[in-house]
Design an enzyme around this catalytic site. Sequence first.
Site, PDB file in Angstrom:
ATOM      1  N   SER A 116       0.878  -1.132   0.085  1.00 27.73           N
ATOM      2  CA  SER A 116      -0.029   0.161   0.037  1.00 27.73           C
ATOM      3  C   SER A 116       0.830   1.065  -0.059  1.00 27.73           C
ATOM      4  CB  SER A 116      -0.880  -0.060   1.241  1.00 27.73           C
ATOM      5  OG  SER A 116      -1.500   1.226   1.343  1.00 27.73           O
ATOM      6  N   TYR A 120      -1.879  -0.538  10.385  1.00 21.54           N
ATOM      7  CA  TYR A 120      -1.917  -0.761   9.122  1.00 21.54           C
ATOM      8  C   TYR A 120      -0.895  -0.781   8.403  1.00 21.54           C
ATOM      9  CZ  TYR A 120      -3.545  -0.944   4.205  1.00 21.54           C
ATOM     10  OH  TYR A 120      -3.768  -1.355   3.055  1.00 21.54           O
TER      11      TYR A 120
END
Length: 253
Positions: free
Chosen positions: A148, A161
Site C-alpha cells: 500500500s 496498518y
Amino acid sequence: MSYGTLQDRTALVTGAASGIGEATARLLAAQGARVVLLARRAERLEELAAKIGADGGRALAVPADLTGQASVGAAAERVHAAYGRVDLVVNAAGVMLPNPVSAHRTDEWQRMLDTNVAGALRVIGAFAPDLVEAAAGGGTADLVNISSIGAHIAFPHYAVYGATKAALTYLSESLRTEFGPRDVRVTNIEPGLTETELRGHIDNEELSGQLEGMFGAIGSLAADDVADLIAYATSRPRHVNLRQLIVLPTRQA
C-alpha cells in the site's frame, strides 16, 4: 490489453473473494492461466470459479484461512494435487482497520498482523519451492505482493496498518536478494485509494467519514486497474523484473 505470455501458467491468488484479488483472478484466467482462488469465503470462491469457467477459463476454488498454518498447508496439498506446481503467486489478501493506537485495539492489531504479514509469509513459505523449481526449469516464476502507499506515507490513525504494509514492502525487497539469483521475480505493488471492500471494514465512524471524503474529493482506482498492472508485470520477459510499482489515482498526491 492482451498478455499472451500468461497462457498456461498456473497462478495462485489470495484474497480472491473480492477486490484486487478477485479482479486479478478474473484477468489472469481470461489471459489463459489456470487460477487457484484462495480466500476464506467458500461460497464467493465457488461463484467466481463458476463465472470464470462459464467464460472459458480455468479456476479452482480453495477455501483457506491464511491466519492458520494448518489451513494454508492443507490448501497447498489440494492445489498441488489438482494443478501441480504453481509458477505465479499473488498475495492480495489484506485487512485495513484504522484506529488511534491509544484506543488499544489489540484485536485489530493482531488481525492485521496475522493476515497482512504472517498470512503472506505462510503463502510464500508454502509455494516458494514451486517458484524456484519453475525458474530452475527455464520457466517464468513470479511472486507479487500487494502492499500500500501507506507503507511509506503516514496517515493519522493508520499506524498499525501502515506498519504491516511497510513490513510487506521490506519483505519483498529482501526476498529479491534470495530469489532473484534463482531467477524468481518479486514484484511489490503499492496502490493508493482503490475501490475495494477494505473501506467497509472500518468501525470508527470519524475515520470512515474522512476516508469517504477522500474518495469523493480525489476519486479512486478500480480493482481492475491494479489487476491490469499485475498482469502487465508478470507477462514481461523472464529476465525483466518490475520490482516496485506505485499506482495512484491521478489526483492523489
